[in-house]
Write a protein that holds these residues in place. Structure first.
Motif, PDB file in Angstrom:
ATOM      1  N   SER A 215      41.900 103.802  56.266  1.00 16.94           N
ATOM      2  CA  SER A 215      41.626 104.250  54.903  1.00 16.94           C
ATOM      3  C   SER A 215      41.587 105.775  54.843  1.00 16.94           C
ATOM      4  O   SER A 215      40.837 106.412  55.604  1.00 16.94           O
ATOM      5  CB  SER A 215      40.285 103.686  54.437  1.00 16.94           C
ATOM      6  OG  SER A 215      39.790 104.405  53.326  1.00 16.94           O
ATOM      7  N   ARG A 216      42.371 106.368  53.971  1.00 17.29           N
ATOM      8  CA  ARG A 216      42.369 107.834  53.836  1.00 17.29           C
ATOM      9  C   ARG A 216      40.998 108.335  53.400  1.00 17.29           C
ATOM     10  O   ARG A 216      40.555 109.412  53.815  1.00 17.29           O
ATOM     11  CB  ARG A 216      43.426 108.272  52.808  1.00 17.29           C
ATOM     12  CG  ARG A 216      44.818 107.754  53.081  1.00 17.29           C
ATOM     13  CD  ARG A 216      45.581 108.624  54.059  1.00 17.29           C
ATOM     14  NE  ARG A 216      46.785 107.927  54.500  1.00 17.29           N
ATOM     15  CZ  ARG A 216      47.904 107.833  53.802  1.00 17.29           C
ATOM     16  NH1 ARG A 216      47.981 108.384  52.606  1.00 17.29           N
ATOM     17  NH2 ARG A 216      48.953 107.184  54.287  1.00 17.29           N
ATOM     18  N   VAL A 217      40.336 107.564  52.556  1.00 11.17           N
ATOM     19  CA  VAL A 217      39.014 107.957  52.080  1.00 11.17           C
ATOM     20  C   VAL A 217      38.040 108.047  53.247  1.00 11.17           C
ATOM     21  O   VAL A 217      37.293 109.018  53.387  1.00 11.17           O
ATOM     22  CB  VAL A 217      38.498 106.958  51.020  1.00 11.17           C
ATOM     23  CG1 VAL A 217      37.086 107.337  50.572  1.00 11.17           C
ATOM     24  CG2 VAL A 217      39.434 106.909  49.828  1.00 11.17           C
TER      25      VAL A 217
ATOM     26  N   ASP B 223      38.258 100.915  49.047  1.00 11.26           N
ATOM     27  CA  ASP B 223      38.622 100.711  50.445  1.00 11.26           C
ATOM     28  C   ASP B 223      37.483 100.100  51.247  1.00 11.26           C
ATOM     29  O   ASP B 223      37.720  99.329  52.190  1.00 11.26           O
ATOM     30  CB  ASP B 223      39.067 102.029  51.076  1.00 11.26           C
ATOM     31  CG  ASP B 223      40.556 102.283  50.887  1.00 11.26           C
ATOM     32  OD1 ASP B 223      41.221 101.438  50.260  1.00 11.26           O
ATOM     33  OD2 ASP B 223      41.040 103.324  51.351  1.00 11.26           O
ATOM     34  N   GLN B 224      36.246 100.445  50.912  1.00  6.75           N
ATOM     35  CA  GLN B 224      35.114  99.839  51.623  1.00  6.75           C
ATOM     36  C   GLN B 224      35.088  98.341  51.384  1.00  6.75           C
ATOM     37  O   GLN B 224      34.883  97.547  52.305  1.00  6.75           O
ATOM     38  CB  GLN B 224      33.802 100.497  51.176  1.00  6.75           C
ATOM     39  CG  GLN B 224      32.566 100.019  51.918  1.00  6.75           C
ATOM     40  CD  GLN B 224      31.877  98.859  51.223  1.00  6.75           C
ATOM     41  OE1 GLN B 224      32.001  98.682  50.014  1.00  6.75           O
ATOM     42  NE2 GLN B 224      31.136  98.065  51.999  1.00  6.75           N
ATOM     43  N   LYS B 225      35.339  97.929  50.162  1.00  7.47           N
ATOM     44  CA  LYS B 225      35.367  96.501  49.844  1.00  7.47           C
ATOM     45  C   LYS B 225      36.540  95.817  50.528  1.00  7.47           C
ATOM     46  O   LYS B 225      36.414  94.708  51.062  1.00  7.47           O
ATOM     47  CB  LYS B 225      35.439  96.317  48.330  1.00  7.47           C
ATOM     48  CG  LYS B 225      34.184  96.774  47.594  1.00  7.47           C
ATOM     49  CD  LYS B 225      34.341  96.607  46.087  1.00  7.47           C
ATOM     50  CE  LYS B 225      33.090  97.064  45.352  1.00  7.47           C
ATOM     51  NZ  LYS B 225      33.244  96.948  43.880  1.00  7.47           N
ATOM     52  N   VAL B 226      37.694  96.467  50.529  1.00  8.20           N
ATOM     53  CA  VAL B 226      38.872  95.921  51.199  1.00  8.20           C
ATOM     54  C   VAL B 226      38.613  95.751  52.694  1.00  8.20           C
ATOM     55  O   VAL B 226      38.931  94.719  53.302  1.00  8.20           O
ATOM     56  CB  VAL B 226      40.101  96.828  50.970  1.00  8.20           C
ATOM     57  CG1 VAL B 226      41.243  96.450  51.916  1.00  8.20           C
ATOM     58  CG2 VAL B 226      40.566  96.732  49.527  1.00  8.20           C
TER      59      VAL B 226
ATOM     60  N   PRO C 292      51.272 111.683  49.214  1.00  3.68           N
ATOM     61  CA  PRO C 292      50.609 110.378  49.202  1.00  3.68           C
ATOM     62  C   PRO C 292      51.004 109.497  50.383  1.00  3.68           C
ATOM     63  O   PRO C 292      50.349 108.490  50.643  1.00  3.68           O
ATOM     64  CB  PRO C 292      51.087 109.764  47.878  1.00  3.68           C
ATOM     65  CG  PRO C 292      52.405 110.419  47.603  1.00  3.68           C
ATOM     66  CD  PRO C 292      52.278 111.814  48.122  1.00  3.68           C
ATOM     67  N   THR C 293      52.064 109.860  51.102  1.00  5.15           N
ATOM     68  CA  THR C 293      52.517 109.021  52.212  1.00  5.15           C
ATOM     69  C   THR C 293      52.007 109.475  53.570  1.00  5.15           C
ATOM     70  O   THR C 293      52.157 108.762  54.564  1.00  5.15           O
ATOM     71  CB  THR C 293      54.057 108.992  52.268  1.00  5.15           C
ATOM     72  OG1 THR C 293      54.546 110.303  52.594  1.00  5.15           O
ATOM     73  CG2 THR C 293      54.641 108.538  50.942  1.00  5.15           C
ATOM     74  N   ILE C 294      51.406 110.660  53.642  1.00  9.94           N
ATOM     75  CA  ILE C 294      50.967 111.224  54.916  1.00  9.94           C
ATOM     76  C   ILE C 294      49.458 111.065  55.076  1.00  9.94           C
ATOM     77  O   ILE C 294      48.678 111.413  54.186  1.00  9.94           O
ATOM     78  CB  ILE C 294      51.350 112.713  55.017  1.00  9.94           C
ATOM     79  CG1 ILE C 294      52.871 112.872  55.015  1.00  9.94           C
ATOM     80  CG2 ILE C 294      50.760 113.346  56.278  1.00  9.94           C
ATOM     81  CD1 ILE C 294      53.575 112.196  56.173  1.00  9.94           C
ATOM     82  N   GLY C 295      49.049 110.547  56.244  1.00  9.24           N
ATOM     83  CA  GLY C 295      47.630 110.354  56.507  1.00  9.24           C
ATOM     84  C   GLY C 295      47.084 111.225  57.613  1.00  9.24           C
ATOM     85  O   GLY C 295      45.880 111.405  57.735  1.00  9.24           O
TER      86      GLY C 295
ATOM     87  N   THR D 197      43.780 100.803  49.756  1.00  9.82           N
ATOM     88  CA  THR D 197      44.178 101.371  48.468  1.00  9.82           C
ATOM     89  C   THR D 197      44.128 102.888  48.503  1.00  9.82           C
ATOM     90  O   THR D 197      44.677 103.554  47.647  1.00  9.82           O
ATOM     91  CB  THR D 197      43.237 100.885  47.352  1.00  9.82           C
ATOM     92  OG1 THR D 197      41.931 101.430  47.564  1.00  9.82           O
ATOM     93  CG2 THR D 197      43.159  99.371  47.319  1.00  9.82           C
ATOM     94  N   HIS D 198      43.409 103.425  49.511  1.00  7.49           N
ATOM     95  CA  HIS D 198      43.174 104.876  49.634  1.00  7.49           C
ATOM     96  C   HIS D 198      42.396 105.409  48.431  1.00  7.49           C
ATOM     97  O   HIS D 198      42.629 106.543  47.990  1.00  7.49           O
ATOM     98  CB  HIS D 198      44.478 105.634  49.837  1.00  7.49           C
ATOM     99  CG  HIS D 198      45.248 105.163  51.038  1.00  7.49           C
ATOM    100  ND1 HIS D 198      44.700 105.039  52.293  1.00  7.49           N
ATOM    101  CD2 HIS D 198      46.530 104.732  51.160  1.00  7.49           C
ATOM    102  CE1 HIS D 198      45.597 104.572  53.128  1.00  7.49           C
ATOM    103  NE2 HIS D 198      46.729 104.379  52.471  1.00  7.49           N
ATOM    104  N   GLU D 199      41.519 104.566  47.911  1.00 11.08           N
ATOM    105  CA  GLU D 199      40.650 104.965  46.784  1.00 11.08           C
ATOM    106  C   GLU D 199      39.208 104.632  47.124  1.00 11.08           C
ATOM    107  O   GLU D 199      38.921 103.703  47.859  1.00 11.08           O
ATOM    108  CB  GLU D 199      41.046 104.203  45.509  1.00 11.08           C
ATOM    109  CG  GLU D 199      42.446 104.557  45.025  1.00 11.08           C
ATOM    110  CD  GLU D 199      42.801 103.789  43.766  1.00 11.08           C
ATOM    111  OE1 GLU D 199      41.884 103.312  43.062  1.00 11.08           O
ATOM    112  OE2 GLU D 199      43.996 103.632  43.491  1.00 11.08           O
TER     113      GLU D 199
END
Length: 291
Positions: free
Chosen positions: A234-236, A272-275, A79-82, A289-291
């Protein structure tokens, strides 16, 4: 730069002030030790995998490939690696397949062995972007491994090639297909039929490499800087971008544009799009949030 210096992984020669935490063992999800790899977290959000089989210029063998798959799975699930950087030493990224292992294989063994088959995981199962940082030799399987990555950086003096024709065979891990897509049929055919090698400068000029660097130290610094920047998004969105760009290699333009459109619209409404939209409007740094 003396390319004939003793063979050491690139990370081992970089100063802490240049690459903070570069020698810290990666411990986000595993404590496994590796015989042929070094695994580290040199920057926030960045996992670095260094091929480390010095006596044979990082020749690729089944144990090394299996360890590479395990390491990539570790980073992919963390969860910490992008983003991920894959590198070798100043002298060799990977000087091809281990001939001692490949030579005795029968046709069926060569076709089904995990040595070849498992390489596809780089593009099909690893969702996080991988940046290849290539210094020295990247020949045969080493060249194929570099081309499997999402971004290819190299030194100006890097030495690429698909010399399999000289051994009475052809590339076996997608080399002919990826080289043709990157360089066009004529140039790829020339390189594969002659077995000629080419430099990092040529790789960049022909579009195989995204960027070249004058030294191996600058190369790793550049790769890590790009990876850190990507890991900060954003990871997403990053994983969606990797997916649609890779699809462009498989689909027609019409189908690729339609696929991109579906993924694009699928991102709308995500957290993430909203953020991202809100932060842009308020001129603030987004807290993903990576969601």
């Amino acid at each position: 730069m003396n390319t004939l210096r003793s063979f050491r992984p690139l990370a081992s020669r970089l100063q802490p002030s240049t690459l903070p935490r570069t020698v810290r063992q990666f411990s986000a999800t595993t404590t496994r030790s590796y015989e042929y790899l070094l695994l580290s977290e040199p920057r926030p959000g960045v996992g670095q995998v260094t091929l480390n089989r010095p006596k044979v210029l990082n020749a690729l063998c089944t144990p090394l490939i299996n360890e590479l798959n395990t390491a990539l799975d570790t980073l992919n699930s963390s969860p910490t690696i992008g983003a991920i950087v894959l590198t070798g030493s100043e002298k060799a990224f990977a000087a091809g397949a281990d001939i001692k292992e490949m030579a005795p294989l029968t046709f069926s063994e060569a076709y089904t062995t995990s040595f070849i088959e498992s390489w596809s995981r780089l593009t099909t199962q690893i969702k996080k972007p991988i940046i290849a940082a290539v210094s020295g030799h990247a020949l045969g399987g080493g060249c194929e491994l570099a081309m499997m990555c999402d971004i290819l950086y190299c030194t100006e003096s890097a030495n690429f090639g698909q010399p399999e024709i000289k051994l009475g065979t052809i590339p076996g891990a997608g080399g002919s297909q990826r080289l043709t897509r990157a360089l066009g049929k004529s140039k790829a055919m020339e390189l594969i039929l002659t077995g000629n090698s080419f430099s990092g400068v040529e790789a960049e000029r022909w579009g195989l490499a995204a960027r070249t660097f004058p030294t191996s130290e600058a190369l790793v610094e550049g790769a890590l800087a790009t990876a850190e920047r990507v890991a900060g998004y954003s990871r997403v969105a990053v994983q969606a971008a990797k997916e649609v760009v890779n699809k462009s290699q498989d689909l027609s333009l019409r189908d690729g544009v339609e696929y991109e459109r579906r993924v694009f619209h699928g991102l709308f409404g995500s957290k993430d799009q909203k953020v991202g939209m809100k932060a842009f409007a308020e001129k603030k740094k987004p807290e993903w949030t990576h969601e």
